[in-house]
Design a protein around this motif. Sequence first.
Motif, mmCIF file in Angstrom:
data_model
loop_
_atom_site.group_PDB
_atom_site.id
_atom_site.type_symbol
_atom_site.label_atom_id
_atom_site.label_comp_id
_atom_site.label_asym_id
_atom_site.label_seq_id
_atom_site.Cartn_x
_atom_site.Cartn_y
_atom_site.Cartn_z
ATOM 1 N N THR A 21 -17.974 6.281 56.677
ATOM 2 C CA THR A 21 -16.215 6.022 56.968
ATOM 3 C C THR A 21 -15.707 7.056 56.023
ATOM 4 O O THR A 21 -14.932 7.532 56.797
ATOM 5 C CB THR A 21 -15.996 4.617 57.084
ATOM 6 O OG1 THR A 21 -16.729 3.832 57.830
ATOM 7 C CG2 THR A 21 -14.696 4.515 57.253
ATOM 8 N N LYS A 55 -11.746 2.265 65.084
ATOM 9 C CA LYS A 55 -10.409 1.660 64.870
ATOM 10 C C LYS A 55 -10.000 0.949 65.830
ATOM 11 O O LYS A 55 -9.113 -0.130 65.862
ATOM 12 C CB LYS A 55 -9.642 3.073 64.850
ATOM 13 C CG LYS A 55 -7.919 2.705 64.336
ATOM 14 C CD LYS A 55 -7.274 3.809 64.153
ATOM 15 C CE LYS A 55 -7.059 4.786 65.088
ATOM 16 N NZ LYS A 55 -6.197 5.911 64.885
ATOM 17 N N ASN A 56 -10.378 0.876 67.322
ATOM 18 C CA ASN A 56 -10.017 0.167 68.151
ATOM 19 C C ASN A 56 -10.969 -0.810 68.616
ATOM 20 O O ASN A 56 -10.887 -1.404 69.875
ATOM 21 C CB ASN A 56 -9.624 1.221 69.482
ATOM 22 C CG ASN A 56 -8.223 1.860 69.249
ATOM 23 O OD1 ASN A 56 -7.041 1.357 69.115
ATOM 24 N ND2 ASN A 56 -8.566 3.212 69.073
ATOM 25 N N ASN A 64 -14.434 7.780 65.083
ATOM 26 C CA ASN A 64 -13.412 7.133 64.318
ATOM 27 C C ASN A 64 -12.343 6.225 65.260
ATOM 28 O O ASN A 64 -11.975 5.162 64.756
ATOM 29 C CB ASN A 64 -12.820 8.328 63.829
ATOM 30 C CG ASN A 64 -11.531 7.887 62.827
ATOM 31 O OD1 ASN A 64 -10.325 7.662 63.312
ATOM 32 N ND2 ASN A 64 -11.775 7.775 61.364
ATOM 33 N N GLU A 95 -5.337 10.050 57.559
ATOM 34 C CA GLU A 95 -6.002 8.768 57.254
ATOM 35 C C GLU A 95 -5.988 8.655 55.765
ATOM 36 O O GLU A 95 -6.974 8.062 54.702
ATOM 37 C CB GLU A 95 -7.430 8.450 57.612
ATOM 38 C CG GLU A 95 -7.699 8.565 58.951
ATOM 39 C CD GLU A 95 -8.652 7.761 59.533
ATOM 40 O OE1 GLU A 95 -9.372 7.183 58.711
ATOM 41 O OE2 GLU A 95 -9.026 8.132 60.901
#
Length: 648
Positions: free
Chosen positions: A94, A240-241, A236, A329
């Motif tokens: 990550t 996130k979703n 990514n 980010e």
Amino acid sequence: MGYAQIAGLPAVYGLYGSVFPIIIFGLLSTSRQFVFGVDAAPAALVGAELAALGIANGSPEAMMVVPVITFFTAVWLMVFYLFRAGKLVNYISTPVMGGFISGICTTIILMQVPKLYGGGAGTGELIELVEHIGHTVGNVNMPSLILGLTALVILLASRRFIPKFPMAIVVMILGALASYALHIEDYGIKCLDSVSRGIPSVVRPQIEFRLVPEIIGASLSVAVVIMAETLLAENNFAQKNRYKIDDNQEILAFAMANLAAAFTGCCPINGSVSRTTMSEQYGGKTQLTGIVAGIVILVILSCGTGFIGYLPVPVLTAIVISALYSALEFDLAAKLWKVSKTEFYIFCGAFLGVLLLGTINGVLIGIILSFVAVIKQAADPPRSFLGLVPGHEEFLALERFKHAYPIQRVVIYRFSSNLFFANASIFQKDIMDSVNEETRAVIVDASAMGSVDVTAAKMLRTLYDTLADMGIRLYITEHIGALNVQLRKLGLGDMIESGCVRQTMERALADMGIDRPYPLVGVHNSYHDIRRKKVENKAQELIWAFGDDAEEVIEKHVRESISSIHRGADVDEIMTGFWNQMDVQDEDEWLEHMEAHIEEIVRATGEDQNIITERIEHRRQQLLSKLEAEHPEFVERYKARRNAFKRQ
């Protein structure tokens, strides 16, 4: 359209690359939202290759060579698909993803900045981009800058206060109307080039054999960039979703989309972070977004290209920058700084690597830093010496649980890692430093140990023989059975036959002739009721739950409890603590913290301080009575600790 020009093609090919390729990608992709199209990194690589070949941008030769590069890029991506190269993304952490995305977004923002004030887009990495900004900033067109900054402020403000409103569309329409009505080009504000009407036609890539070696090499680097950059960005967004993608299926989608681009004469295409971010901002949740976008562009190319020439470049640049800004980010970087400095540095390595050295080098730097961190962590793993709290069954870390005691003449050592060349010496040193002339056994809790390498096996042999010469037994316990197979293959079968390996720590102790109740150092009576404690076994549960923050957590809740007195809470109720069914040790610590705030309690309740003190002492006597009934072996230790506290 600008990226198409960077790749050496006429601007209209930027639209061509957003028709059939984006539709094919939408039909094949497992990502719910990622958008494909002509993008910065592949375009820049193709443009650089044309320059190396001495081919002028926009020339007939460029229009012949670029589709060939795209074709071989698709071939390479198909090879990656067949070899299932998508699994490589599993080795990217990550922090690497976050640094990569932030680096890409920052790079593209810096590319776009000169377009806000009337300059041309930059290319290259950070140094080249800063130099380009420095060269163009002297020729700022103030009307362009004012228009671009105004649009950017409006977009960022709307993102903050009305995030679901499609402000980008409103700003774009207003910009086109201003261009049409006010003739803003007269003030030096650039608009997009006019685009001739017509849908993309099928092109057969023409291969010049003298250029094939260079083209194959260039297309390989482009394919690697597309795979790495898009897979990272897709993962990514998926994380996130909260959905999953099939990495290998995505590579197939990349290949087929680029094949469609090659046969429409376009440059290699890539996943677009900026388009995806913009789609996400306005609620795009499926690939239908990209498919509809491709169809709309096809309609525009067929019959509606006229308005394109009215779109102001500063306004479109502001839309791109605002979309990229939201994808940065740096909040992840701030979190990593608080939680893990190592992962923060990995984020920075990937970010600066992308910014300074390009996409692939940035990702490689991040991956290398991640592996270094893994090796460093494995070389210095969590480990502790264990003991028991009287009356409880679990073996607990002595340095963490202050009420835990070691078992007499036994060293119990927990090693939370595989044992290999980088940490074997630490393992050996910890054990040898812990033994003395009274030690009769060393028991290793190897529950986290899944493998042993040759170097570590040699160390175990030396350690076993050394301890045996000292009259000390070595036991390895709690591990998986496969480790025994490995030990035998490494030539340590005789150690297993001698009883060195035991299934549990209790069996190792039993082999030493030590049974429950275990004799603890400094505790004269080790009696405890095992059956009762199987139901209620919470030795210093607060420390187990909150670790090093336990003191801070207790202090926080003591203050909250005191403030609740103002709202009518009973003093006796808050004396029992905030954690349901606290064990004696934990509640004793709670009362110590209450005593430290006794003046605040007096002010909150209005009661006499002596009365509050007596109530706390009464509760402590109740705890002592409970301790005498359940664990008499612990009473003396408890009294000694109370006396030490009073002397402070």
